[in-house]
Scaffold this motif. Structure first.
Motif, PDB file in Angstrom:
ATOM      1  N   VAL A 109      28.474  46.771  48.793  1.00 52.82           N
ATOM      2  CA  VAL A 109      27.654  47.762  48.118  1.00 52.82           C
ATOM      3  C   VAL A 109      26.189  47.814  48.779  1.00 52.82           C
ATOM      4  O   VAL A 109      25.582  48.735  48.651  1.00 52.82           O
ATOM      5  CB  VAL A 109      27.352  47.514  46.656  1.00 52.82           C
ATOM      6  CG1 VAL A 109      28.744  47.514  45.924  1.00 52.82           C
ATOM      7  CG2 VAL A 109      26.735  46.052  46.504  1.00 52.82           C
ATOM      8  N   CYS A 120      24.425  52.412  45.528  1.00 54.66           N
ATOM      9  CA  CYS A 120      25.847  52.299  45.233  1.00 54.66           C
ATOM     10  C   CYS A 120      25.875  52.661  43.590  1.00 54.66           C
ATOM     11  O   CYS A 120      24.952  52.775  42.826  1.00 54.66           O
ATOM     12  CB  CYS A 120      26.309  50.636  45.117  1.00 54.66           C
ATOM     13  SG  CYS A 120      25.608  49.802  43.824  1.00 54.66           S
ATOM     14  N   TYR A 137      26.944  50.869  40.590  1.00 58.93           N
ATOM     15  CA  TYR A 137      26.871  49.498  40.388  1.00 58.93           C
ATOM     16  C   TYR A 137      28.029  49.147  39.730  1.00 58.93           C
ATOM     17  O   TYR A 137      28.663  48.165  39.666  1.00 58.93           O
ATOM     18  CB  TYR A 137      25.744  49.121  39.543  1.00 58.93           C
ATOM     19  CG  TYR A 137      25.510  47.496  39.628  1.00 58.93           C
ATOM     20  CD1 TYR A 137      25.130  46.654  40.693  1.00 58.93           C
ATOM     21  CD2 TYR A 137      25.706  46.862  38.647  1.00 58.93           C
ATOM     22  CE1 TYR A 137      25.238  45.280  40.861  1.00 58.93           C
ATOM     23  CE2 TYR A 137      25.551  45.712  38.401  1.00 58.93           C
ATOM     24  CZ  TYR A 137      25.263  44.921  39.568  1.00 58.93           C
ATOM     25  OH  TYR A 137      25.173  43.544  39.435  1.00 58.93           O
ATOM     26  N   TYR A 191      30.706  47.729  42.046  1.00 56.13           N
ATOM     27  CA  TYR A 191      30.315  46.066  41.982  1.00 56.13           C
ATOM     28  C   TYR A 191      30.957  45.322  40.781  1.00 56.13           C
ATOM     29  O   TYR A 191      31.943  44.634  40.944  1.00 56.13           O
ATOM     30  CB  TYR A 191      28.819  45.884  41.976  1.00 56.13           C
ATOM     31  CG  TYR A 191      28.656  44.553  42.066  1.00 56.13           C
ATOM     32  CD1 TYR A 191      28.596  43.677  43.383  1.00 56.13           C
ATOM     33  CD2 TYR A 191      28.199  43.665  41.119  1.00 56.13           C
ATOM     34  CE1 TYR A 191      28.332  42.337  43.346  1.00 56.13           C
ATOM     35  CE2 TYR A 191      28.010  42.274  40.938  1.00 56.13           C
ATOM     36  CZ  TYR A 191      27.965  41.716  42.058  1.00 56.13           C
ATOM     37  OH  TYR A 191      27.708  40.208  42.289  1.00 56.13           O
TER      38      TYR A 191
END
Length: 425
Positions: A142, A148, A150, A154
């Motif tokens: 990321v 990004c 998230y 992630y």
């Protein structure tokens, strides 16, 4: 002040997306409130909520996600001051009835012992070593672009890999398990439609996988966690059926993944929205655990869940007849002014910062709480190590003071659907 009588807590979309004015009004006006539309008791007071958690004999978890309407079939007559037998007769017909979160003692006690045999301090320590490594691997992805989304880029893959490692699931099977339960696909339990039928046996697709794994490990033991699960016994020494172990593993896999995803999103949103707070946390990493507890208190991922009164009782001065549905609103209890000074404010130095009930209480305290805390703490620490600033993407969420966020449209869970961040390295 918000007029709680004018709001249907279980269907009002605006309240689902931002419940805190409603919670504040509710806990101040009536810590135990009989919602007039459904006859459901909403418990928003902190001490009153503790009383419910501490008394599973009176307050059954059988209807934990069944919604505010009567969980019994229409032709079932609910009468008398003790309906324990009726609850047991119909337990299997309710959503998630095959999962530990919906069980009461003594069944819950025996199966929780299996779960706690899996989440041992030694195994959590070993898993934390993996968390540090996996955090960097996921951040490599990321941070490369400087921005990004998230949640999907992630939090979802990160928490999946962490819980899979704890369970000892081979990496080659990770994506298969994720697809089996449709994680990241937008399904919402406890939506403003009152009851999401997909919640019924929603973990069933995982059972076949874990049953096969347990049977395999019993035939050919290995040096992994699944073998430990396969060889586990109940406290009385009896050996559980493979499906019993599979249900425990499945619940841990799903619950440990989804709620931590939302907690990660909320924590990073708060950090990115408040430069001064971010600066303080970067300067003193010892504040991060306190920060996390205040995130859990103010915006924990679980707003509440249901209970069913088995025996007529009195709670907070309000009589609750046997058969009454109770919404145990820990999202409101965590803002009870009788327990927390300035409850709507975010305070790092709050003296009773760990007093909250974001992870439940008593026999139904979330067993994965230490793991969730580790995942979020380590994610924050490594982000601070590898960036000089974390900011909200104005292109996606608008400028400061005029942000737009999409939250889960549910009265049971609190969490962002997306969170776009920008990183300075």
């Amino acid at each position: 002040m918000t007029d709680v009588t004018a709001i249907d807590h279980f269907t009002d979309q605006a309240t689902a997306l931002d419940p805190y004015a409603y919670y504040d009004a509710l806990v101040r006006a009536a810590p135990v409130y009989i919602e007039p539309r459904y006859g459901c008791a909403i418990v928003s007071g902190f001490e009153e909520a503790l009383a419910v958690w501490r008394d599973p004999d009176t307050f059954s978890s059988a209807n934990i996600v069944a919604g505010p309407r009567s969980p019994f079939p229409a032709d079932v007559e609910v009468s008398g001051d003790d309906i324990t037998a009726l609850v047991e007769e119909h337990r299997s017909a309710w959503p998630q009835s095959d999962q530990i979160v919906a069980w009461d003692p003594p069944l819950h006690t025996a199966h929780r012992a299996l779960l706690m045999g899996l989440i041992t301090p030694k195994r959590l320590q070993q898993n934390e070593e993996f968390i540090w490594r996996q955090t960097d691997r996921q951040l490599d992805v990321v941070l490369a672009e400087g921005t990004c989304e998230y949640i999907d880029e992630y939090a979802q893959p990160y928490t999946l890999l962490i819980i899979a490692d704890l369970l000892g699931v081979p990496e080659s099977d990770h994506q298969r398990l994720l697809s089996l339960v449709g994680m990241g696909g937008g399904g919402v339990v406890g939506s403003t439609e009152l009851h999401d039928k997909s919640a019924h046996h929603s973990l069933a697709p995982l059972y076949d996988y874990f049953v096969a794994a347990i049977e395999d490990r019993r035939r050919e033991p290995r040096s992994d966690v699944l073998t430990g699960m396969a060889q586990s016994t109940f406290p009385d020494g009896t050996v559980p059926e493979p499906i019993e172990v599979a249900r425990i593993a499945s619940n841990l896999f799903a619950a440990g993944q989804e709620t931590t995803v939302r907690l990660l999103g909320t924590a990073l949103q708060i950090i990115a929205e408040d430069p001064e707070l971010q600066k303080a946390l970067r300067a003193d990493r010892a504040l991060i655990p306190r920060f996390l507890e205040e995130v859990l208190r103010t915006q924990g991922p679980i707003k509440g869940a249901f209970r069913l009164v088995r025996r007529t009782t009195t709670l907070g001065g309000v009589e609750l007849k046997a058969g009454t549905r109770v919404f145990l609103a820990n999202g409101a209890a965590n803002r009870d002014p009788r327990q927390f000074e300035d409850p709507m404010e975010f305070h790092l130095e709050r003296p009773n910062v760990r007093r909250h009930v974001a992870f439940g209480h008593g026999v139904h305290t979330c067993p994965g709480a230490p793991l969730a805390r580790s995942e979020v703490r380590i994610s924050i620490e490594r982000l601070f190590d590898r960036t000089t600033d974390i900011a909200i993407s104005e292109a996606h969420h608008g400028p400061a003071g005029a942000r737009h966020y999409d939250y889960m449209p549910t009265f049971m869970f609190r969490g962002l659907m997306t969170l776009h961040l920008e990183f300075t390295q």
